[in-house]
Design a protein around this motif. Structure first.
Motif, PDB file in Angstrom:
ATOM      1  N   LEU A   1      -3.747   0.294  -0.838  1.00  4.11           N
ATOM      2  CA  LEU A   1      -3.079   1.210  -1.756  1.00  4.11           C
ATOM      3  C   LEU A   1      -1.676   0.731  -2.080  1.00  4.11           C
ATOM      4  N   LEU A   2      -0.892   0.414  -1.058  1.00  2.17           N
ATOM      5  CA  LEU A   2       0.484  -0.031  -1.276  1.00  2.17           C
ATOM      6  C   LEU A   2       0.528  -1.377  -1.997  1.00  2.17           C
ATOM      7  N   ALA A   3      -0.422  -2.262  -1.674  1.00  2.00           N
ATOM      8  CA  ALA A   3      -0.410  -3.618  -2.232  1.00  2.00           C
ATOM      9  C   ALA A   3      -0.781  -3.658  -3.710  1.00  2.00           C
ATOM     10  N   GLN A   4      -1.443  -2.621  -4.191  1.00  5.42           N
ATOM     11  CA  GLN A   4      -1.827  -2.612  -5.607  1.00  5.42           C
ATOM     12  C   GLN A   4      -0.617  -2.369  -6.516  1.00  5.42           C
ATOM     13  N   ARG A   5       0.468  -1.851  -5.938  1.00  2.67           N
ATOM     14  CA  ARG A   5       1.681  -1.619  -6.729  1.00  2.67           C
ATOM     15  C   ARG A   5       2.908  -1.986  -5.888  1.00  2.67           C
ATOM     16  N   PRO A   6       3.120  -3.283  -5.653  1.00  5.48           N
ATOM     17  CA  PRO A   6       4.254  -3.720  -4.825  1.00  5.48           C
ATOM     18  C   PRO A   6       5.582  -3.239  -5.400  1.00  5.48           C
ATOM     19  N   GLY A   7       6.463  -2.774  -4.525  1.00  8.46           N
ATOM     20  CA  GLY A   7       7.781  -2.313  -4.938  1.00  8.46           C
ATOM     21  C   GLY A   7       7.832  -0.862  -5.350  1.00  8.46           C
TER      22      GLY A   7
END
Length: 228
Positions: free
Chosen positions: A166-172
């Protein structure tokens, strides 16, 4: 839904089985760890959820959970009197999907069973929809649910993978705690926040990249792409 109840106390098992049956569950009762493992052959044997008591007569419930997770992806809910945080963390790290402390409200237990089932169905339906994510040395294969760092495969639990993906699909991008709990755990229960903290800490340790997931105080978490 077929449900495997692993409980050595026949009186407790009988009472809980009766409640579960009234709510439409087809309950199989296993009285020991070995009996539970045999019931799950082959490939989970069609059970939708395993309710696992930790105080079993033949082997520790944690050991049984680890063996179950190696054999099948069937969701496991630990049901136990062990309420300390260390026990919860250990159970989750072994692959348990949820952890219910005795004494519990039957309504809450039923809600947790249904929630785990919905989450599993959602994951199975979405699995394979995308391909892969690469963030510096971290490589995430979404269809196979495999994560590697510098080419070395990292063993993650079901929820650890879901959280990282989940977090890696939208870094930052900062994900609010409530949003993460809704997306990954498919629930809004109070108390799940502690579970989230445990999973974040476990991910940082397993990936050996403590700076990869940044805590945004008072808001939530974001993934900081290596080199950014």
């Amino acid at each position: 839904m077929r449900l495997l109840l692993v409980e050595d106390d026949n009186h407790v098992a009988a009472a809980l089985s009766a409640v579960l049956a009234r709510h439409g569950f087809d309950v199989t009762h296993a009285r020991s760890g070995e009996e539970a493992l045999q019931a799950l052959v082959p490939e989970g044997a069609g059970f939708g959820v395993v309710l696992l008591d930790l105080g079993l007569p033949d082997q520790d419930g944690y050991e049984v959970c680890g063996k179950i997770r190696k054999r099948t992806s069937t969701p496991v809910i630990m049901v136990t009197a062990r309420s300390d945080v260390r026990s919860r963390i250990h159970g989750l790290n072994l692959g348990a999907d949820d952890y219910v402390v005795k004494p519990y409200d039957t309504g809450e237990l039923l809600a947790r069973i249904h929630a785990v089932s919905r989450r599993t169905a959602h994951e199975d339906a979405s699995e394979g929809a995308e391909t892969a994510l690469r963030l510096g040395p971290v490589h995430i294969e979404l269809p196979t649910r495999q994560v590697s760092v510098d080419g070395s495969v990292i063993q993650l639990t079901r929820k650890e993978f879901d959280l990282l993906a989940l977090l890696a699909q939208r870094p930052g991008v900062v994900f609010r705690r409530e949003q993460i709990i809704s997306e990954v755990w498919r629930t809004s229960w109070e108390g799940t926040g502690r579970t989230l903290e445990v999973h974040v800490a476990s991910l940082r340790a397993k990936l050996r990249m403590p700076a990869l997931i940044e805590t945004v105080r008072g808001v939530g978490y974001r993934l900081v792409a290596p080199g950014s």
